[in-house]
Design a protein around this motif. Sequence first.
Motif, PDB file in Angstrom:
ATOM      1  N   GLY A 179     -30.607  15.411 -39.895  1.00 56.27           N
ATOM      2  CA  GLY A 179     -30.314  16.659 -39.742  1.00 56.27           C
ATOM      3  C   GLY A 179     -31.084  17.647 -38.238  1.00 56.27           C
ATOM      4  O   GLY A 179     -31.464  18.664 -37.955  1.00 56.27           O
ATOM      5  N   TYR A 180     -31.427  16.836 -36.838  1.00 58.41           N
ATOM      6  CA  TYR A 180     -31.911  16.906 -36.384  1.00 58.41           C
ATOM      7  C   TYR A 180     -30.564  17.904 -35.187  1.00 58.41           C
ATOM      8  O   TYR A 180     -30.305  18.465 -34.287  1.00 58.41           O
ATOM      9  N   LEU A 181     -29.437  17.295 -35.446  1.00 56.51           N
ATOM     10  CA  LEU A 181     -28.232  17.980 -34.602  1.00 56.51           C
ATOM     11  C   LEU A 181     -27.137  17.436 -35.370  1.00 56.51           C
ATOM     12  O   LEU A 181     -27.068  17.234 -36.654  1.00 56.51           O
ATOM     13  N   GLU A 182     -25.983  18.452 -34.783  1.00 54.60           N
ATOM     14  CA  GLU A 182     -25.124  18.932 -35.983  1.00 54.60           C
ATOM     15  C   GLU A 182     -23.832  17.799 -35.729  1.00 54.60           C
ATOM     16  O   GLU A 182     -23.106  16.841 -36.707  1.00 54.60           O
ATOM     17  N   ASP A 183     -24.096  17.380 -34.248  1.00 59.55           N
ATOM     18  CA  ASP A 183     -23.185  16.488 -34.146  1.00 59.55           C
ATOM     19  C   ASP A 183     -23.400  15.124 -33.257  1.00 59.55           C
ATOM     20  O   ASP A 183     -23.859  15.666 -31.246  1.00 59.55           O
ATOM     21  N   ASP A 184     -23.505  13.823 -32.727  1.00 61.83           N
ATOM     22  CA  ASP A 184     -24.683  13.347 -31.694  1.00 61.83           C
ATOM     23  C   ASP A 184     -23.553  13.667 -30.620  1.00 61.83           C
ATOM     24  O   ASP A 184     -23.997  13.387 -29.314  1.00 61.83           O
ATOM     25  N   ASN A 185     -22.869  14.173 -30.385  1.00 60.05           N
ATOM     26  CA  ASN A 185     -21.625  14.561 -29.515  1.00 60.05           C
ATOM     27  C   ASN A 185     -22.371  15.673 -28.302  1.00 60.05           C
ATOM     28  O   ASN A 185     -21.940  16.204 -26.996  1.00 60.05           O
ATOM     29  N   GLN A 186     -23.508  16.220 -29.046  1.00 60.26           N
ATOM     30  CA  GLN A 186     -24.202  17.020 -27.988  1.00 60.26           C
ATOM     31  C   GLN A 186     -25.135  16.740 -27.327  1.00 60.26           C
ATOM     32  O   GLN A 186     -25.196  16.833 -26.793  1.00 60.26           O
ATOM     33  N   ILE A 187     -25.698  15.222 -27.207  1.00 62.24           N
ATOM     34  CA  ILE A 187     -26.561  15.569 -26.219  1.00 62.24           C
ATOM     35  C   ILE A 187     -25.607  15.115 -25.049  1.00 62.24           C
ATOM     36  O   ILE A 187     -24.544  14.151 -25.116  1.00 62.24           O
ATOM     37  N   SER A 188     -25.983  15.801 -24.124  1.00 59.40           N
ATOM     38  CA  SER A 188     -25.021  15.627 -22.332  1.00 59.40           C
ATOM     39  C   SER A 188     -25.681  14.991 -21.576  1.00 59.40           C
ATOM     40  O   SER A 188     -25.569  14.430 -20.982  1.00 59.40           O
ATOM     41  N   SER A 189     -27.260  14.718 -22.178  1.00 55.24           N
ATOM     42  CA  SER A 189     -28.421  13.836 -21.189  1.00 55.24           C
ATOM     43  C   SER A 189     -29.276  12.947 -22.139  1.00 55.24           C
ATOM     44  O   SER A 189     -29.371  13.621 -23.472  1.00 55.24           O
ATOM     45  N   VAL A 190     -29.058  12.122 -21.361  1.00 56.55           N
ATOM     46  CA  VAL A 190     -29.795  11.208 -22.127  1.00 56.55           C
ATOM     47  C   VAL A 190     -31.235  10.221 -21.349  1.00 56.55           C
ATOM     48  O   VAL A 190     -30.199   9.771 -20.652  1.00 56.55           O
ATOM     49  N   SER A 191     -31.971  10.111 -22.028  1.00 54.98           N
ATOM     50  CA  SER A 191     -32.760   8.841 -20.613  1.00 54.98           C
ATOM     51  C   SER A 191     -33.788   8.018 -21.464  1.00 54.98           C
ATOM     52  O   SER A 191     -33.786   7.682 -22.321  1.00 54.98           O
ATOM     53  N   VAL A 192     -33.305   6.765 -22.057  1.00 54.09           N
ATOM     54  CA  VAL A 192     -33.800   5.581 -22.299  1.00 54.09           C
ATOM     55  C   VAL A 192     -34.654   4.673 -21.453  1.00 54.09           C
ATOM     56  O   VAL A 192     -34.333   4.068 -20.486  1.00 54.09           O
ATOM     57  N   SER A 193     -35.832   4.091 -21.779  1.00 51.11           N
ATOM     58  CA  SER A 193     -36.637   3.111 -21.805  1.00 51.11           C
ATOM     59  C   SER A 193     -37.698   2.319 -22.173  1.00 51.11           C
ATOM     60  O   SER A 193     -37.275   2.798 -23.544  1.00 51.11           O
ATOM     61  N   LYS A 194     -37.668   1.129 -21.692  1.00 50.32           N
ATOM     62  CA  LYS A 194     -38.465  -0.141 -22.484  1.00 50.32           C
ATOM     63  C   LYS A 194     -39.242   0.127 -22.189  1.00 50.32           C
ATOM     64  O   LYS A 194     -39.494  -0.962 -20.765  1.00 50.32           O
ATOM     65  N   TRP A 195     -40.648  -0.759 -22.406  1.00 53.30           N
ATOM     66  CA  TRP A 195     -41.752  -1.141 -21.836  1.00 53.30           C
ATOM     67  C   TRP A 195     -42.900  -1.955 -23.131  1.00 53.30           C
ATOM     68  O   TRP A 195     -42.262  -1.737 -24.281  1.00 53.30           O
ATOM     69  N   TRP A 196     -43.784  -2.408 -22.581  1.00 55.35           N
ATOM     70  CA  TRP A 196     -45.149  -3.349 -22.762  1.00 55.35           C
ATOM     71  C   TRP A 196     -45.719  -2.694 -23.102  1.00 55.35           C
ATOM     72  O   TRP A 196     -46.134  -2.377 -22.068  1.00 55.35           O
TER      73      TRP A 196
END
Length: 143
Positions: free
Chosen positions: A110-127
């Motif tokens: 329920g956070y989005l109506e549709d995942d195509n709304q995400i126009s910008s994404v930044s993803v990182s992973k670390w320890w």
Amino acid sequence: MRSGNMRKITHIINLEEIPRGTAQQRKLAIVNGRARSYPSRTLEHARSVYAYQFAKLGKPSEPFKGPCKLTLAFIFGTKDKKKIREHWKTTKPDCDNLAKVFIDALNHNGYLEDDNQISSVSVSKWWEAESKILFELEELTDG
């Protein structure tokens, strides 16, 4: 570029372990002569972990509408001090695969109506010493 009534949420999800299931981990079976795709156990596990965590957070009063920016950090817990000093996680799972399952969970919960709304994404992973996921979802506006 930002308006005064732009909506933004930030959450930290503390976990014993980051779910490693990704959308690419689907299986294939032949049923009645037709190919059928189904999720692997690790993907099902990831989905159930996210469903549980989002249930604890509660659904937003209404889903975000329009374009959004998502910032995601997957922090993998370890007791290995060398990994923590090196900081960045450069082994599997890949950032894009982790993000896809998480975005699907945002949409499903329920956070989005549709995942195509995400126009910008930044993803990182670390320890770090403890596992957690940090995420910020922000409305993008013109003007």
